[in-house]
Scaffold this motif. Sequence first.
Motif: not given
Length: 136
Positions: A11-18, A25-32, A96-101
């Motif tokens: 199980t991994a948690r993914i967090v986007m820094d946008l 836009d954040v909601g759209r990018l998350t859905r994408q 998107a600046r970074k993604i944390s997993v």
Amino acid sequence: MNGGGAAHLLTARIVMDLTADFYTDVGRLTRQLRAELFELGIDSVALVRDGPAPDAAKSADAVTVGALVIALSASCGVFTTVIETLRDWLDRQAAARKISVTIGGDTIELERATAEQRGALIEAFLVQHNAEGRRR
């Protein structure tokens, strides 16, 4: 996903820094990103749900915008594909600046680094977590 006995699930948690506009836009990018991860055939991709929705939110769902939780088989090399997909997605998104997993207490941050720098970090992270999946 597996034809034999029960496979261990990571199980991994993914967090986007946008840098995108928070409520559109954040909601759209998350859905994408969620849709791209579903295409990989992983076991589960869910929005992170917690706390009350902000007053200006268009949805009544209380979700952490820009965050997903995924569950995937640790035995099929799918985790490597997920990390590569996240890296490719990050490269295609100007906002998107970074993604944390995060798996357990271990986090890797995929940033706009050189391909060599990211490759070395990703390889070390994958070796550790692919080995953990085989031990369980």
